[in-house]
Design a protein around this motif. Structure first.
Motif, PDB file in Angstrom:
ATOM      1  N   VAL A   1      -1.779   3.615  -3.406  1.00 58.28           N
ATOM      2  CA  VAL A   1      -1.531   4.628  -4.428  1.00 58.28           C
ATOM      3  C   VAL A   1      -2.274   5.593  -4.776  1.00 58.28           C
ATOM      4  O   VAL A   1      -1.883   6.641  -5.010  1.00 58.28           O
ATOM      5  CB  VAL A   1      -1.066   3.627  -5.482  1.00 58.28           C
ATOM      6  N   ASP A   2      -3.443   5.142  -4.943  1.00 56.24           N
ATOM      7  CA  ASP A   2      -4.472   6.173  -5.586  1.00 56.24           C
ATOM      8  C   ASP A   2      -4.958   7.218  -4.423  1.00 56.24           C
ATOM      9  O   ASP A   2      -5.034   8.412  -5.048  1.00 56.24           O
ATOM     10  CB  ASP A   2      -5.887   5.223  -6.023  1.00 56.24           C
TER      11      ASP A   2
ATOM     12  N   SER B   1      -1.861   9.541  -4.501  1.00 56.24           N
ATOM     13  CA  SER B   1      -1.656  10.351  -5.626  1.00 56.24           C
ATOM     14  C   SER B   1      -2.765  11.492  -5.954  1.00 56.24           C
ATOM     15  O   SER B   1      -2.581  12.473  -6.420  1.00 56.24           O
ATOM     16  CB  SER B   1      -1.899   9.328  -6.872  1.00 56.24           C
ATOM     17  N   ARG B   2      -4.328  11.200  -5.428  1.00 57.46           N
ATOM     18  CA  ARG B   2      -5.116  11.954  -5.826  1.00 57.46           C
ATOM     19  C   ARG B   2      -4.736  13.123  -4.710  1.00 57.46           C
ATOM     20  O   ARG B   2      -4.929  14.430  -5.134  1.00 57.46           O
ATOM     21  CB  ARG B   2      -6.531  11.546  -5.273  1.00 57.46           C
TER      22      ARG B   2
ATOM     23  N   GLN C   1      -2.324  15.250  -6.345  1.00 59.91           N
ATOM     24  CA  GLN C   1      -2.568  15.967  -7.838  1.00 59.91           C
ATOM     25  C   GLN C   1      -3.577  17.204  -7.118  1.00 59.91           C
ATOM     26  O   GLN C   1      -3.374  18.374  -7.863  1.00 59.91           O
ATOM     27  CB  GLN C   1      -3.592  14.977  -8.173  1.00 59.91           C
TER      28      GLN C   1
ATOM     29  N   ARG D   1       4.811  12.094  -6.885  1.00 58.96           N
ATOM     30  CA  ARG D   1       3.398  11.384  -7.523  1.00 58.96           C
ATOM     31  C   ARG D   1       3.881  10.186  -8.467  1.00 58.96           C
ATOM     32  O   ARG D   1       3.580   9.363  -8.463  1.00 58.96           O
ATOM     33  CB  ARG D   1       2.491  12.373  -8.090  1.00 58.96           C
TER      34      ARG D   1
ATOM     35  N   LYS E   1       3.505   6.175  -8.381  1.00 61.82           N
ATOM     36  CA  LYS E   1       2.930   5.257  -9.386  1.00 61.82           C
ATOM     37  C   LYS E   1       4.088   4.295 -10.012  1.00 61.82           C
ATOM     38  O   LYS E   1       3.671   3.228 -10.291  1.00 61.82           O
ATOM     39  CB  LYS E   1       2.440   6.322 -10.381  1.00 61.82           C
TER      40      LYS E   1
END
Length: 107
Positions: free
Chosen positions: A34-35, A38-39, A42, A93, A97
């Protein structure tokens, strides 16, 4: 932490083992699945935001010139494409999440 683990082990050795195995693996999976994506999304979103902002700024700065009127459709197309890409990335994204939070809530 040690006192907590001793009390937990006294209450239920199986729960302690599950806690010691499941918790670190969930943290690892959360960061991995996920992280990081996601980054990455972003960073792409910031790129498209910058493109859209620059296009609007350039079009506004050239309004008084004839070139502005000749390039108007081009600027609109670039801005529209950047905003569509930004919306798609944001949706992906937030969906990522949301699924992760749903899975954590189930566990």
């Amino acid at each position: 932490l040690v006192v907590f683990l001793v009390f937990l082990f006294a209450l239920s050795p199986a729960m302690t083992t599950l806690c010691l195995i499941l918790l670190p693996s969930m943290i690892y999976l959360g960061r991995r699945l996920v992280d990081k994506p996601s980054r990455r999304l972003q960073r792409k979103a910031v790129k498209f935001e910058t493109t859209a902002s620059q296009t609007v700024h350039e079009a506004a700065a050239m309004m008084s010139t004839v070139k502005s009127f000749a390039q108007e459709e081009f600027h609109m197309r670039v801005f529209r494409d950047a905003m569509k890409s930004l919306a798609d990335l944001s949706e992906r994204r937030f969906r990522l999440k949301g699924y992760w939070l749903l899975c954590n809530g189930i566990l």
